[in-house]
Design an enzyme around this catalytic site. Structure first.
Site, mmCIF file in Angstrom:
data_model
loop_
_atom_site.group_PDB
_atom_site.id
_atom_site.type_symbol
_atom_site.label_atom_id
_atom_site.label_comp_id
_atom_site.label_asym_id
_atom_site.label_seq_id
_atom_site.Cartn_x
_atom_site.Cartn_y
_atom_site.Cartn_z
ATOM 1 N N ARG A 169 7.067 25.060 28.455
ATOM 2 C CA ARG A 169 7.410 25.733 27.194
ATOM 3 C C ARG A 169 7.924 27.159 27.395
ATOM 4 N NH1 ARG A 169 2.745 23.073 25.715
ATOM 5 N NH2 ARG A 169 3.214 21.179 24.557
ATOM 6 N N LYS A 218 21.524 33.950 26.459
ATOM 7 C CA LYS A 218 22.031 32.595 26.175
ATOM 8 C C LYS A 218 21.960 31.784 27.463
ATOM 9 C CE LYS A 218 25.385 33.279 22.448
ATOM 10 N NZ LYS A 218 26.812 33.094 22.080
ATOM 11 N N GLU A 239 36.719 39.956 30.709
ATOM 12 C CA GLU A 239 35.633 40.140 29.726
ATOM 13 C C GLU A 239 35.338 41.633 29.526
ATOM 14 O OE1 GLU A 239 34.459 37.654 27.962
ATOM 15 O OE2 GLU A 239 34.630 35.828 29.167
ATOM 16 N N LYS A 276 27.572 45.539 25.376
ATOM 17 C CA LYS A 276 27.045 44.191 25.129
ATOM 18 C C LYS A 276 25.555 44.270 24.774
ATOM 19 C CE LYS A 276 26.526 39.432 26.185
ATOM 20 N NZ LYS A 276 26.847 38.209 26.882
ATOM 21 N N GLU A 303 23.113 35.779 17.134
ATOM 22 C CA GLU A 303 24.509 35.609 16.710
ATOM 23 C C GLU A 303 24.661 35.113 15.278
ATOM 24 O OE1 GLU A 303 27.137 34.055 19.762
ATOM 25 O OE2 GLU A 303 28.640 33.576 18.253
ATOM 26 N N ARG A 350 27.240 39.818 16.752
ATOM 27 C CA ARG A 350 27.403 39.230 18.085
ATOM 28 C C ARG A 350 28.644 38.329 18.130
ATOM 29 N NH1 ARG A 350 22.757 36.919 22.313
ATOM 30 N NH2 ARG A 350 24.245 36.478 23.967
ATOM 31 N N ASN A 399 33.165 37.045 20.641
ATOM 32 C CA ASN A 399 34.049 35.879 20.770
ATOM 33 C C ASN A 399 35.525 36.247 20.638
ATOM 34 O OD1 ASN A 399 31.808 34.261 21.043
ATOM 35 N ND2 ASN A 399 31.634 33.919 18.842
ATOM 36 N N HIS A 459 38.221 34.096 22.116
ATOM 37 C CA HIS A 459 37.602 32.909 22.696
ATOM 38 C C HIS A 459 37.954 31.588 22.008
ATOM 39 C CE1 HIS A 459 35.571 35.523 25.449
ATOM 40 N NE2 HIS A 459 34.937 34.513 26.010
ATOM 41 N N HIS A 501 39.297 28.869 24.444
ATOM 42 C CA HIS A 501 38.720 27.538 24.650
ATOM 43 C C HIS A 501 39.764 26.462 24.404
ATOM 44 C CE1 HIS A 501 34.527 29.397 23.820
ATOM 45 N NE2 HIS A 501 34.806 29.395 25.108
ATOM 46 N N HIS A 528 38.414 30.956 33.285
ATOM 47 C CA HIS A 528 38.035 31.313 31.922
ATOM 48 C C HIS A 528 38.602 32.687 31.529
ATOM 49 C CE1 HIS A 528 35.659 31.816 28.325
ATOM 50 N NE2 HIS A 528 35.106 32.901 28.826
HETATM 51 N N1 NAD Z 1 25.204 32.710 28.993
HETATM 52 C C1 NAD Z 1 26.230 33.403 28.605
HETATM 53 O O1 NAD Z 1 26.142 34.276 27.732
HETATM 54 C C2 NAD Z 1 27.557 33.149 29.237
HETATM 55 C C3 NAD Z 1 28.617 34.028 29.014
HETATM 56 C C4 NAD Z 1 29.827 33.794 29.674
HETATM 57 C C5 NAD Z 1 29.941 32.718 30.529
HETATM 58 N N2 NAD Z 1 28.900 31.876 30.725
HETATM 59 C C6 NAD Z 1 28.999 30.739 31.641
HETATM 60 O O2 NAD Z 1 29.234 31.228 32.953
HETATM 61 C C7 NAD Z 1 29.856 30.222 33.726
HETATM 62 C C8 NAD Z 1 30.931 30.819 34.578
HETATM 63 O O3 NAD Z 1 30.374 31.785 35.436
HETATM 64 P P1 NAD Z 1 31.049 32.194 36.826
HETATM 65 O O4 NAD Z 1 32.480 32.450 36.616
HETATM 66 O O5 NAD Z 1 30.203 33.251 37.411
HETATM 67 O O6 NAD Z 1 30.992 30.824 37.651
HETATM 68 P P2 NAD Z 1 30.131 30.346 38.920
HETATM 69 O O7 NAD Z 1 28.702 30.597 38.751
HETATM 70 O O8 NAD Z 1 30.524 28.931 39.158
HETATM 71 O O9 NAD Z 1 30.691 31.239 40.113
HETATM 72 C C9 NAD Z 1 32.039 31.108 40.499
HETATM 73 C C10 NAD Z 1 32.207 30.779 41.984
HETATM 74 O O10 NAD Z 1 31.953 31.940 42.750
HETATM 75 C C11 NAD Z 1 31.037 31.682 43.803
HETATM 76 N N3 NAD Z 1 30.316 32.945 44.008
HETATM 77 C C12 NAD Z 1 29.414 33.501 43.177
HETATM 78 N N4 NAD Z 1 29.071 34.723 43.616
HETATM 79 C C13 NAD Z 1 29.758 34.935 44.762
HETATM 80 C C14 NAD Z 1 29.844 36.016 45.669
HETATM 81 N N5 NAD Z 1 29.175 37.165 45.451
HETATM 82 N N6 NAD Z 1 30.643 35.892 46.751
HETATM 83 C C15 NAD Z 1 31.376 34.762 46.932
HETATM 84 N N7 NAD Z 1 31.353 33.712 46.094
HETATM 85 C C16 NAD Z 1 30.551 33.803 45.018
HETATM 86 C C17 NAD Z 1 30.217 30.537 43.311
HETATM 87 O O11 NAD Z 1 29.663 29.825 44.377
HETATM 88 C C18 NAD Z 1 31.230 29.729 42.517
HETATM 89 O O12 NAD Z 1 31.923 28.892 43.376
HETATM 90 C C19 NAD Z 1 30.354 29.189 32.732
HETATM 91 O O13 NAD Z 1 29.570 28.037 32.816
HETATM 92 C C20 NAD Z 1 30.178 29.848 31.385
HETATM 93 O O14 NAD Z 1 29.900 28.923 30.350
HETATM 94 C C21 NAD Z 1 27.720 32.083 30.101
HETATM 95 ZN ZN ZN Z 2 34.077 34.425 27.907
#
Ligand code: NAD
Ligand code: ZN
Length: 369
Positions: free
Chosen positions: A129, A151, A193, A236, A246, A250, A254, A257, A261, A274
């Site tokens: 939980r 999130k 971003e 942020k 949100e 918040r 977006n 976005h 998307h 992205h």
């Molecule tokens: N929770 C939220 O508020 C929120 C906001 C924006 C995005 N997201 C989510 O985040 C995700 C995308 O995140 P991301 O772009 O970080 O993707 P990711 O976690 O897949 O990382 C991208 C790539 O970089 C590599 N990597 C990470 N750190 C590294 C480093 N220091 N050196 C070398 N390689 C490295 C990883 O292995 C991966 O292959 C999506 O799923 C998206 O939905 C969430």
């Molecule tokens: Zn984004």
């Protein structure tokens, strides 16, 4: 002798569940033991990471935990990539947590990008939980965006982030040193971003970005990126603190976005990063705002120039505009029948507009061809 404290900035964010301290700096892992004890993180820890990040940074994090006298449970390491933000990985992760005997006092360490943070955070939110977790984001996107705000979630075949929970981490440690190993396209991904945040509410940061646009992605100018990241995190945090779930401001986050998307979906997920889609989405939103006489075209030009200077796209890849607008309308159905768009008014303020016509959406997208 205690190391100098000036190299880290600590931003406390008030969540309904408690405070999350967002810590930012360069080469700051040595602060982790102190941060853990100051934030009362005492039980055993389970590191969750993808293979790439685990290979690079897991040993250093293990050392930090050992220095804090925290027992490390066996880590959970998964295949890198968006595909791992799935039910099946979540299930394996939860089984792993049960098998290692994690208790309510233990905590998860999400070490990696946004995929790791979302997956590990969600697992922490439902395990017994809800147990504590901390974020050690290693992509710029995760440092600027996903590690802040609580999130968490996974994707389903029907859509991204459809299953999830609000579950704030206790601590987010954003060390820009980890960006040394991050490929340039992922630096730009996060920068999109950061630019978005400046357009939403930080005109001074926008001017700073314009000034250093040519250098900011270079590893030898990390201090510039650090400044922009801190400004972005601060904004942020402020927004999340005012509207955690949100229901109000918040939504501003977006900006660009809905377009992004739809663009990502139309070209096929994975073809564009992205952040690249966000850059295009922000511009489309800008064009729409100009059409509605909400925004001066000069401001949209400034956004476009900045995106070009940092090497983000400003033109749509070959694609059918109608497919994009259809995607946006479909998205609208999924979100209770209203297409709600965040549009820039000027650099530093945005506004929310409902029920924009398909026609206007397509005209705005046409400007990006
Ligand atoms: N929770 C939220 O508020 C929120 C906001 C924006 C995005 N997201 C989510 O985040 C995700 C995308 O995140 P991301 O772009 O970080 O993707 P990711 O976690 O897949 O990382 C991208 C790539 O970089 C590599 N990597 C990470 N750190 C590294 C480093 N220091 N050196 C070398 N390689 C490295 C990883 O292995 C991966 O292959 C999506 O799923 C998206 O939905 C969430
Ligand atoms: Zn984004």
């Amino acid at each position: 002798v205690k190391p100098a404290e000036t190299d880290v900035s600590i931003l406390p964010v008030n969540h309904s569940s408690g405070i999350c301290n967002v810590v930012t700096g360069t080469d700051i892992f040595h602060h982790i033991p102190r941060l853990l004890s100051e934030n009362n993180l005492e039980g055993s820890a389970c590191i969750v990471s993808d293979h790439t990040v685990a290979q690079l940074y897991e040993p250093a994090i293990q050392t930090c935990l050992a220095n804090a006298n925290i027992v490390t449970l066996p880590s959970f390491v998964f295949r890198p990539g968006e595909k791992s933000k799935s039910f099946s990985t979540l299930k394996r992760l939860l089984s792993h947590m049960i098998k290692t005997g994690m208790s309510r006092n233990d905590f998860v360490v999400a070490l990696g990008g946004g995929v790791t943070g979302d997956l590990a955070g969600f697992a922490a939110s439902i395990y017994m939980r809800g147990i504590s977790y901390i974020q050690v984001p290693t992509t710029l996107l995760a440092q600027a965006d996903s590690s802040i705000g609580g999130k968490t979630g996974i994707n389903c075949p029907q859509g991204k982030n459809l299953i999830g929970a609000f579950h704030a981490p206790r601590l987010a440690i954003c060390d820009l040193k980890t960006l040394d190993t991050l490929p340039l396209n992922h630096i730009k991904n996060g920068l999109a971003e950061i630019i978005k945040m400046a357009v939403i509410g930080d005109p001074e940061c926008f001017i700073f970005l314009e000034k250093y646009a040519g250098l900011i992605t270079h590893p030898e100018h990390r201090d510039k990126l650090e400044y922009a990241l801190k400004a972005s995190c601060q904004l942020k945090c402020q927004i999340v603190q005012k509207d955690e779930k949100e229901t109000g401001i918040r939504t501003w986050l977006n900006l660009g976005h809905s377009f992004a998307h739809a663009i990502e979906c139309s070209v096929g997920y994975g073809k564009l990063l992205h952040g690249e889609a966000v850059a295009l989405g922000m511009l489309a939103a800008g064009q729409l705002a100009v059409k509605l006489s909400i925004c001066n075209p000069i401001d949209v030009e400034r956004i476009r120039s900045l995106l070009i200077l940092v090497g983000l796209p400003v033109r749509l890849p070959k694609m059918d505009i109608q497919t994009v607008s259809k995607c946006m309308m479909l998205d609208k159905k999924n979100r209770f029948g209203k297409l709600r768009l965040v549009l820039p008014e000027q650099i530093g303020t945005v506004t929310i507009i409902d029920n924009v016509s398909v026609n206007l959406i397509e005209t705005s997208l046409h400007k990006l061809i």
